[in-house]
Design an enzyme around this catalytic site. Structure first.
Site, PDB file in Angstrom:
ATOM      1  N   LYS A  53     -12.190  -1.842   6.691  1.00 48.65           N
ATOM      2  CA  LYS A  53     -11.361  -2.766   7.468  1.00 48.65           C
ATOM      3  C   LYS A  53     -11.836  -2.773   8.918  1.00 48.65           C
ATOM      4  O   LYS A  53     -12.351  -3.764   9.413  1.00 48.65           O
ATOM      5  CB  LYS A  53      -9.895  -2.354   7.444  1.00 48.65           C
TER       6      LYS A  53
ATOM      7  N   TRP B 297       0.831  -1.213   0.000  1.00 42.72           N
ATOM      8  CA  TRP B 297       0.000   0.000   0.000  1.00 42.72           C
ATOM      9  C   TRP B 297       0.856   1.250   0.000  1.00 42.72           C
ATOM     10  O   TRP B 297       0.564   2.223  -0.697  1.00 42.72           O
ATOM     11  CB  TRP B 297      -0.977  -0.008   1.169  1.00 42.72           C
TER      12      TRP B 297
ATOM     13  N   ASP C 295      -1.586   6.448   6.350  1.00 47.24           N
ATOM     14  CA  ASP C 295      -2.681   5.618   5.849  1.00 47.24           C
ATOM     15  C   ASP C 295      -2.979   4.563   6.914  1.00 47.24           C
ATOM     16  O   ASP C 295      -2.308   3.540   6.986  1.00 47.24           O
ATOM     17  CB  ASP C 295      -2.265   4.964   4.529  1.00 47.24           C
TER      18      ASP C 295
HETATM   19  C1  LIG Z   1      -7.374  -1.636   1.927  1.00 46.45           C
HETATM   20  C2  LIG Z   1      -6.277  -0.632   1.996  1.00 46.45           C
HETATM   21  C3  LIG Z   1      -6.167   0.403   1.062  1.00 46.45           C
HETATM   22  C4  LIG Z   1      -7.112   0.553  -0.090  1.00 46.45           C
HETATM   23  O1  LIG Z   1      -8.300   1.027   0.375  1.00 46.45           O
HETATM   24  P1  LIG Z   1      -9.504   1.462  -0.576  1.00 46.45           P
HETATM   25  O2  LIG Z   1     -10.465   2.031   0.392  1.00 46.45           O
HETATM   26  O3  LIG Z   1      -9.959   0.233  -1.289  1.00 46.45           O
HETATM   27  O4  LIG Z   1      -8.962   2.470  -1.540  1.00 46.45           O
HETATM   28  C5  LIG Z   1      -5.148   1.314   1.221  1.00 46.45           C
HETATM   29  N1  LIG Z   1      -4.284   1.225   2.237  1.00 46.45           N
HETATM   30  C6  LIG Z   1      -4.354   0.245   3.158  1.00 46.45           C
HETATM   31  C7  LIG Z   1      -3.364   0.212   4.281  1.00 46.45           C
HETATM   32  C8  LIG Z   1      -5.357  -0.704   3.076  1.00 46.45           C
HETATM   33  O5  LIG Z   1      -5.445  -1.686   3.990  1.00 46.45           O
END
Ligand SMILES: *Cc1c(COP(=O)(O)O)cnc(C)c1O
Length: 359
Positions: free
Chosen positions: A195, A102, A171
């Site tokens: 998540k 990511w 993030d």
């Molecule tokens: C799942 C995830 C993403 C992507 O998320 P979206 O909402 O599908 O864009 C980005 N960063 C991390 C750490 C993730 O777990």
């Protein structure tokens, strides 16, 4: 009714009491005669839902007053672009620490808008470690430093918040709300909801107010933090139903005792699973013990030919979605807030039995 234990990385399992409340309120929310899905986002009912979610989230994370909380769409991936558009001048330096897939994606998107410097990249250890901050190659003039506190795919998590002279952008998609965090250390925290928060379709952005109002002129107004903060995240129609369910999850977390209580439970959950993996020659986890994720636990079998058998028998025992990410292989158990210890215990019991019969 039969519910499985769902170890999906996302969209992920939600607390059953939240789902039951959604069911009970589905066609008639609080004697409004309407479903939340059918309400105006500007009407009094949704206003109440939105404000409650905001204040519960602020309480849970002890978010300082001088931070804005935005309830947006587009997922974490959209924030890969929104962060540089809001915080970096065209061509300005941006530092990225890459500890997995990511972070790598965030840096790639950032390079469309800024002069990306990869301050550290754990590729040499196949993303099983967190490079020591003393070795990071930082730029003095960076608009911000971006990192991924928990890499969902590799199962690698920072156990500390890096010091930073420039705004820290994180993030937190797969770790937000898993334990307390000092929000004041960050310029921006963002997270896709699917998540550890609620249904897909909602993206939380927590931004220091002093960083608002710097978006470059071509920034789509939907992505402009200042515009959205001024509009109460309602520049256009927000993801009302996801916002509502997220609010129920926040209320549930508060009832559970807040993030201190979740930290205790989550620590117990991950400790129980890692100790079974570590005690066996049959299972293994490649991540540096100092950098192991609390939320996403990848593991492999000594004999990968048994992977499909493991997955099929696990599913037959009500343990679903344990297949590892295609880029890593093996298995991955995502054990977010809504996964109870009983689910982890059931997985452990299955793993022990599988090892006994196939080891
Ligand atoms: C799942 C995830 C993403 C992507 O998320 P979206 O909402 O599908 O864009 C980005 N960063 C991390 C750490 C993730 O777990």
């Amino acid at each position: 009714m039969s519910r499985i234990y769902n170890f999906s990385a996302g969209p992920a399992t939600l607390p059953l009491p939240v789902l039951e409340q959604v069911r009970d309120e589905l066609t008639d929310w609080h004697q409004s005669g309407m479903s939340v899905m059918e309400m105006s986002h500007r009407g009094p009912h949704f206003k109440q839902i939105a404000e409650r979610a905001d204040s519960d989230l602020r309480q849970l994370l002890s978010i300082p007053q001088d931070y804005s909380v935005l309830f947006l769409q587009g997922g974490a991936t959209t924030q890969f672009a929104a962060a540089p558009l809001n915080l970096a001048a065209p061509g300005q330096r941006i530092d990225y620490v890459v500890t997995g897939s990511w972070g790598k994606k965030a840096a790639k998107e950032g390079a469309r808008y800024g002069d990306v410097n990869i301050a550290a990249d754990a590729a040499a250890t196949n993303y099983t470690t967190i490079p020591s901050p003393t070795d990071w190659d930082r730029s003095d003039d960076a608009a911000f430093l971006h990192y991924t506190p928990n890499e969902t795919i590799g199962g690698v998590e920072f156990q500390f918040i890096p010091d930073s002279e420039v705004p820290l952008v994180a993030d937190m998609s797969s770790t937000i709300l898993s334990r307390p965090v000092d929000v004041a250390r960050f310029g921006v925290i963002y997270a896709g909801a699917q998540k550890n928060i609620g249904p897909a379709g909602l993206t939380i952005v927590i931004v220091a107010n002093e960083l608002l109002g710097q978006a470059r002129p071509e920034t789509p107004s939907m992505l402009d933090y200042q515009v959205q903060a001024n509009a109460g995240s309602m520049s256009n129609t927000p993801a009302t139903f996801s916002w509502y369910v997220a609010g129920l999850v926040f209320a549930w977390l508060r009832q559970q005792g807040g993030l201190d209580a979740m930290a205790e439970r989550n620590a117990a959950k991950k400790d129980s699973l890692y100790s079974v993996i570590d005690a066996s020659d049959f299972y293994s986890n490649p991540v540096d013990p100092q950098a192991r994720s609390w939320m996403n636990i990848p593991f492999t079998l000594a004999n990968p030919e048994l992977d499909p058998v493991f997955l099929e028998q696990a599913a037959g025992n009500g343990l679903a979605n344990l297949k590892g990410h295609r880029s890593v292989g093996g298995m991955r158990a995502s054990i977010y807030n809504a996964m109870p210890q009983s689910g982890v215990d059931a997985l452990i019991e299955f793993m022990n039995e599988f090892e006994r019969t196939h080891g």
